[in-house]
Structures are given as C-alpha cells and as structure tokens.
Design a protein around this motif. Structure first.
Motif, PDB file in Angstrom:
ATOM      1  N   ALA A 249       0.651  -1.201  -0.152  1.00 29.01           N
ATOM      2  CA  ALA A 249      -0.208  -0.385   0.208  1.00 29.01           C
ATOM      3  C   ALA A 249       0.604   1.285   0.192  1.00 29.01           C
ATOM      4  O   ALA A 249       0.640   1.896  -0.713  1.00 29.01           O
ATOM      5  CB  ALA A 249      -0.604   0.067   1.235  1.00 29.01           C
ATOM      6  N   TYR A 250       2.040   0.851   0.780  1.00 28.13           N
ATOM      7  CA  TYR A 250       2.946   1.964   0.786  1.00 28.13           C
ATOM      8  C   TYR A 250       3.837   2.770  -0.020  1.00 28.13           C
ATOM      9  O   TYR A 250       4.394   3.809  -0.770  1.00 28.13           O
ATOM     10  CB  TYR A 250       3.420   2.872   2.000  1.00 28.13           C
ATOM     11  CG  TYR A 250       3.255   2.498   3.126  1.00 28.13           C
ATOM     12  CD1 TYR A 250       2.087   4.149   3.361  1.00 28.13           C
ATOM     13  CD2 TYR A 250       1.842   2.586   3.932  1.00 28.13           C
ATOM     14  CE1 TYR A 250       1.728   5.181   4.325  1.00 28.13           C
ATOM     15  CE2 TYR A 250       0.566   2.759   4.633  1.00 28.13           C
ATOM     16  CZ  TYR A 250       0.353   3.795   4.590  1.00 28.13           C
ATOM     17  OH  TYR A 250      -0.439   4.396   5.916  1.00 28.13           O
ATOM     18  N   GLY A 251       4.373   1.373  -0.996  1.00 20.87           N
ATOM     19  CA  GLY A 251       5.112   1.702  -2.607  1.00 20.87           C
ATOM     20  C   GLY A 251       4.371   1.714  -3.176  1.00 20.87           C
ATOM     21  O   GLY A 251       4.661   2.703  -4.257  1.00 20.87           O
ATOM     22  N   ALA A 252       3.032   1.816  -2.937  1.00 26.68           N
ATOM     23  CA  ALA A 252       1.820   2.198  -4.578  1.00 26.68           C
ATOM     24  C   ALA A 252       1.638   4.031  -4.552  1.00 26.68           C
ATOM     25  O   ALA A 252       1.638   4.608  -5.635  1.00 26.68           O
ATOM     26  CB  ALA A 252       0.547   1.472  -4.306  1.00 26.68           C
ATOM     27  N   GLU A 253       2.494   4.556  -2.777  1.00 27.82           N
ATOM     28  CA  GLU A 253       2.281   5.805  -2.612  1.00 27.82           C
ATOM     29  C   GLU A 253       3.819   6.267  -3.233  1.00 27.82           C
ATOM     30  O   GLU A 253       3.869   7.544  -2.512  1.00 27.82           O
ATOM     31  CB  GLU A 253       1.591   5.902  -1.180  1.00 27.82           C
ATOM     32  CG  GLU A 253      -0.030   5.592  -0.977  1.00 27.82           C
ATOM     33  CD  GLU A 253      -0.262   6.486  -1.629  1.00 27.82           C
ATOM     34  OE1 GLU A 253      -0.188   7.898  -2.580  1.00 27.82           O
ATOM     35  OE2 GLU A 253      -1.629   6.318  -2.134  1.00 27.82           O
ATOM     36  N   GLY A 254       5.203   5.784  -3.675  1.00 24.29           N
ATOM     37  CA  GLY A 254       5.598   5.382  -3.791  1.00 24.29           C
ATOM     38  C   GLY A 254       6.991   5.843  -2.445  1.00 24.29           C
ATOM     39  O   GLY A 254       8.161   6.163  -2.073  1.00 24.29           O
ATOM     40  N   TRP A 255       6.875   4.775  -1.861  1.00 21.08           N
ATOM     41  CA  TRP A 255       7.102   5.054  -0.427  1.00 21.08           C
ATOM     42  C   TRP A 255       8.115   3.115  -0.451  1.00 21.08           C
ATOM     43  O   TRP A 255       7.767   2.703  -1.109  1.00 21.08           O
ATOM     44  CB  TRP A 255       6.454   4.493   1.018  1.00 21.08           C
ATOM     45  CG  TRP A 255       6.026   5.524   0.865  1.00 21.08           C
ATOM     46  CD1 TRP A 255       4.819   6.413   1.002  1.00 21.08           C
ATOM     47  CD2 TRP A 255       6.748   7.014   1.955  1.00 21.08           C
ATOM     48  NE1 TRP A 255       4.815   7.245   1.183  1.00 21.08           N
ATOM     49  CE2 TRP A 255       5.931   7.985   2.437  1.00 21.08           C
ATOM     50  CE3 TRP A 255       8.217   7.271   2.134  1.00 21.08           C
ATOM     51  CZ2 TRP A 255       6.170   9.226   2.613  1.00 21.08           C
ATOM     52  CZ3 TRP A 255       7.983   8.260   3.143  1.00 21.08           C
ATOM     53  CH2 TRP A 255       7.308   9.306   3.377  1.00 21.08           C
ATOM     54  N   GLY A 256       9.568   3.338  -0.431  1.00 22.43           N
ATOM     55  CA  GLY A 256      10.453   2.392  -0.024  1.00 22.43           C
ATOM     56  C   GLY A 256      10.373   1.758   1.211  1.00 22.43           C
ATOM     57  O   GLY A 256      10.943   2.523   2.732  1.00 22.43           O
ATOM     58  N   CYS A 257      10.319   0.662   2.005  1.00 23.74           N
ATOM     59  CA  CYS A 257      10.592  -0.126   3.100  1.00 23.74           C
ATOM     60  C   CYS A 257      11.968  -0.332   3.165  1.00 23.74           C
ATOM     61  O   CYS A 257      12.596  -1.170   2.410  1.00 23.74           O
ATOM     62  CB  CYS A 257       9.346  -1.521   3.214  1.00 23.74           C
ATOM     63  SG  CYS A 257       9.804  -1.855   5.469  1.00 23.74           S
ATOM     64  N   VAL A 258      13.033   0.445   4.137  1.00 23.09           N
ATOM     65  CA  VAL A 258      13.981   0.127   4.604  1.00 23.09           C
ATOM     66  C   VAL A 258      14.507  -0.846   5.974  1.00 23.09           C
ATOM     67  O   VAL A 258      15.881  -0.641   5.608  1.00 23.09           O
ATOM     68  CB  VAL A 258      15.136   2.203   4.317  1.00 23.09           C
ATOM     69  CG1 VAL A 258      14.540   2.707   3.372  1.00 23.09           C
ATOM     70  CG2 VAL A 258      14.343   2.856   5.571  1.00 23.09           C
ATOM     71  N   ARG A 259      13.317  -0.372   6.629  1.00 16.99           N
ATOM     72  CA  ARG A 259      13.493  -1.798   7.713  1.00 16.99           C
ATOM     73  C   ARG A 259      12.252  -2.097   8.287  1.00 16.99           C
ATOM     74  O   ARG A 259      11.371  -1.237   8.093  1.00 16.99           O
ATOM     75  CB  ARG A 259      14.880  -0.282   8.873  1.00 16.99           C
ATOM     76  CG  ARG A 259      14.993  -1.073   9.885  1.00 16.99           C
ATOM     77  CD  ARG A 259      15.478  -0.093  10.932  1.00 16.99           C
ATOM     78  NE  ARG A 259      16.064  -0.449  12.622  1.00 16.99           N
ATOM     79  CZ  ARG A 259      17.045  -0.886  12.672  1.00 16.99           C
ATOM     80  NH1 ARG A 259      18.080  -0.663  11.888  1.00 16.99           N
ATOM     81  NH2 ARG A 259      17.430  -1.689  13.762  1.00 16.99           N
ATOM     82  N   GLN A 260      12.821  -3.464   9.274  1.00 15.72           N
ATOM     83  CA  GLN A 260      11.446  -3.965   9.269  1.00 15.72           C
ATOM     84  C   GLN A 260      12.350  -4.406  10.498  1.00 15.72           C
ATOM     85  O   GLN A 260      13.810  -5.159  10.983  1.00 15.72           O
ATOM     86  CB  GLN A 260      11.095  -5.123   8.474  1.00 15.72           C
ATOM     87  CG  GLN A 260       9.914  -6.208   8.824  1.00 15.72           C
ATOM     88  CD  GLN A 260       9.133  -7.332   7.803  1.00 15.72           C
ATOM     89  OE1 GLN A 260       9.347  -5.908   6.668  1.00 15.72           O
ATOM     90  NE2 GLN A 260       8.510  -8.091   8.828  1.00 15.72           N
ATOM     91  N   ASP A 261      11.386  -3.983  12.163  1.00 14.49           N
ATOM     92  CA  ASP A 261      12.519  -4.539  13.152  1.00 14.49           C
ATOM     93  C   ASP A 261      11.086  -5.264  13.149  1.00 14.49           C
ATOM     94  O   ASP A 261       9.947  -5.026  13.124  1.00 14.49           O
ATOM     95  CB  ASP A 261      12.695  -2.845  13.839  1.00 14.49           C
ATOM     96  CG  ASP A 261      13.320  -2.483  13.537  1.00 14.49           C
ATOM     97  OD1 ASP A 261      14.601  -3.089  12.815  1.00 14.49           O
ATOM     98  OD2 ASP A 261      13.343  -0.810  13.647  1.00 14.49           O
ATOM     99  N   GLU A 262      11.084  -6.398  14.312  1.00 15.40           N
ATOM    100  CA  GLU A 262      10.205  -7.405  15.177  1.00 15.40           C
ATOM    101  C   GLU A 262      10.059  -7.750  16.438  1.00 15.40           C
ATOM    102  O   GLU A 262      11.414  -7.416  17.284  1.00 15.40           O
ATOM    103  CB  GLU A 262      10.398  -8.495  14.527  1.00 15.40           C
ATOM    104  CG  GLU A 262      10.026  -8.080  13.237  1.00 15.40           C
ATOM    105  CD  GLU A 262      10.623  -9.623  11.968  1.00 15.40           C
ATOM    106  OE1 GLU A 262      10.653 -11.451  12.772  1.00 15.40           O
ATOM    107  OE2 GLU A 262      11.095  -9.951  11.264  1.00 15.40           O
ATOM    108  N   ALA A 263       9.187  -7.855  17.210  1.00 10.93           N
ATOM    109  CA  ALA A 263       8.581  -7.788  18.540  1.00 10.93           C
ATOM    110  C   ALA A 263       7.454  -9.455  18.701  1.00 10.93           C
ATOM    111  O   ALA A 263       6.599  -8.182  18.135  1.00 10.93           O
ATOM    112  CB  ALA A 263       9.116  -6.882  19.073  1.00 10.93           C
ATOM    113  N   GLY A 264       8.218 -10.040  18.726  1.00  4.22           N
ATOM    114  CA  GLY A 264       7.394 -10.880  18.705  1.00  4.22           C
ATOM    115  C   GLY A 264       6.352 -11.306  17.620  1.00  4.22           C
ATOM    116  O   GLY A 264       6.883 -11.476  17.301  1.00  4.22           O
ATOM    117  N   ASP A 265       4.603 -11.347  17.414  1.00  5.98           N
ATOM    118  CA  ASP A 265       4.048 -11.048  16.173  1.00  5.98           C
ATOM    119  C   ASP A 265       3.820  -9.649  15.748  1.00  5.98           C
ATOM    120  O   ASP A 265       3.320  -9.944  14.542  1.00  5.98           O
ATOM    121  CB  ASP A 265       3.068 -11.385  16.407  1.00  5.98           C
ATOM    122  CG  ASP A 265       2.520 -13.463  17.288  1.00  5.98           C
ATOM    123  OD1 ASP A 265       4.054 -14.093  16.865  1.00  5.98           O
ATOM    124  OD2 ASP A 265       1.873 -13.639  17.924  1.00  5.98           O
TER     125      ASP A 265
END
Length: 179
Positions: free
Chosen positions: A154-170
C-alpha cells in the motif's frame, strides 16, 4: 528510570498506550535510533504521532531530543488523556494534541509515526504519505508479521520504500523513506 534512560509516566485512563506493548516499544526504539540525542541520522525537530492514544510516543520523542510533537487521535478522550500525560511529564509546552483528522492536517513533518492496526494504516496510505516532509521518515507499527506485505504494498504504491523492518513477538515496525 535506570541510568542513561528517560522516565515517562503514563496514566492511560481509557486510551491506548502504556509503553508495555511490543509495538509501542518498537516505535520508541526507532525514535531513539533516529534521534539526534542518540547519534542517529536525523536531527529531530517536529514529530507527528497519528493515533496518539495516551501520547506516549509524542512524550517519548520530546524526552529523546525532539523539539516538539503533534499528536492526533479521533478519540476526544484520548486527546484529553494525552494532554494530561504531557503535563504530568512536564512536556506540555512541547506537545500539541488534537482530534484533527489526518486529512485536515496541513503541515508536513520530518518524522511521522503511526502505531495503529494494519487495516487503518492501509486505508490511510495517501493522507499519511502527504504529511511526511521531503526526505522525511515514516514509521508504521501495530502490524502483525503476516500483514506486513500488504502494508508495504500500500505504501509502495504511494512512492515509499521500506528500508527497515524491526520485530518483537508477532509484531513489526516498518520504516519507510521516499523512493
């Protein structure tokens, strides 16, 4: 608070956000990583907290070195509680909380954070995107692992690139920059 850490006192009332949930911890850790006080890559100035709840992220941002924070929430009780928490933490001069809908926010912000559930984040992709300043950063959480690809799309369609994904539990926090 332990040495080297900031104490934030939160009276949640009927609002979301005590600081104990994984998503809140992920957001605060990301703000700490990005903050000037922690040697991050951004010199923080103003933060927009969408779905501010108790105000914990805005208040935390001020404690991390941001000069001011704006928090919005559709729940008038949450706005009242956020204001009270800012006063308790003696940062009420640096925090502004309101029930202004995201589509009516006129300013742009170097960092926008939204810790709400994935379906509303997807629905708000356009108005959230327009609130981030050029070269700004968008932090999204409240997202379960299996929902992350849909939020990224959804955000890629708005011109955004995900540069990081942090995780905690689920849960995950996604960090976006403009492509």
């Amino acid at each position: 608070a332990p040495s080297g850490q900031e104490e934030v006192v939160i009276e949640p009332g009927m609002a979301f956000g005590t600081g104990q949930h994984e998503t809140t911890k992920l957001c605060l850790a990301a703000l700490d990583r990005l903050s000037f006080g922690s040697g991050g890559g951004h010199v923080p100035s103003v933060l927009l907290d969408v779905g501010c709840g108790t105000g914990i992220l805005a208040i935390g941002a001020i404690r991390l070195g941001f000069t001011s924070a704006v928090g919005i929430d559709h729940d008038a009780d949450a706005v009242r509680i956020a204001r009270e928490n800012a006063e308790i933490n003696q940062v009420d001069g640096a925090c502004i909380f309101s029930a202004t809908p995201i589509a009516q926010v006129e300013e742009t912000f170097p960092i926008v954070v939204a810790n709400i559930m994935a379906p509303p984040l997807i629905a708000m992709a356009t108005p959230l995107s327009t609130r981030v300043a050029d070269a700004g950063c968008l932090l999204l959480s409240g997202i379960l692992h299996h929902q992350a690809p849909d939020v990224i799309a959804a955000y890629g369609a708005e011109g955004w690139g995900c540069v990081r994904q942090d995780e905690a539990g689920d849960w995950v926090l996604l960090e976006f920059v403009r492509r």
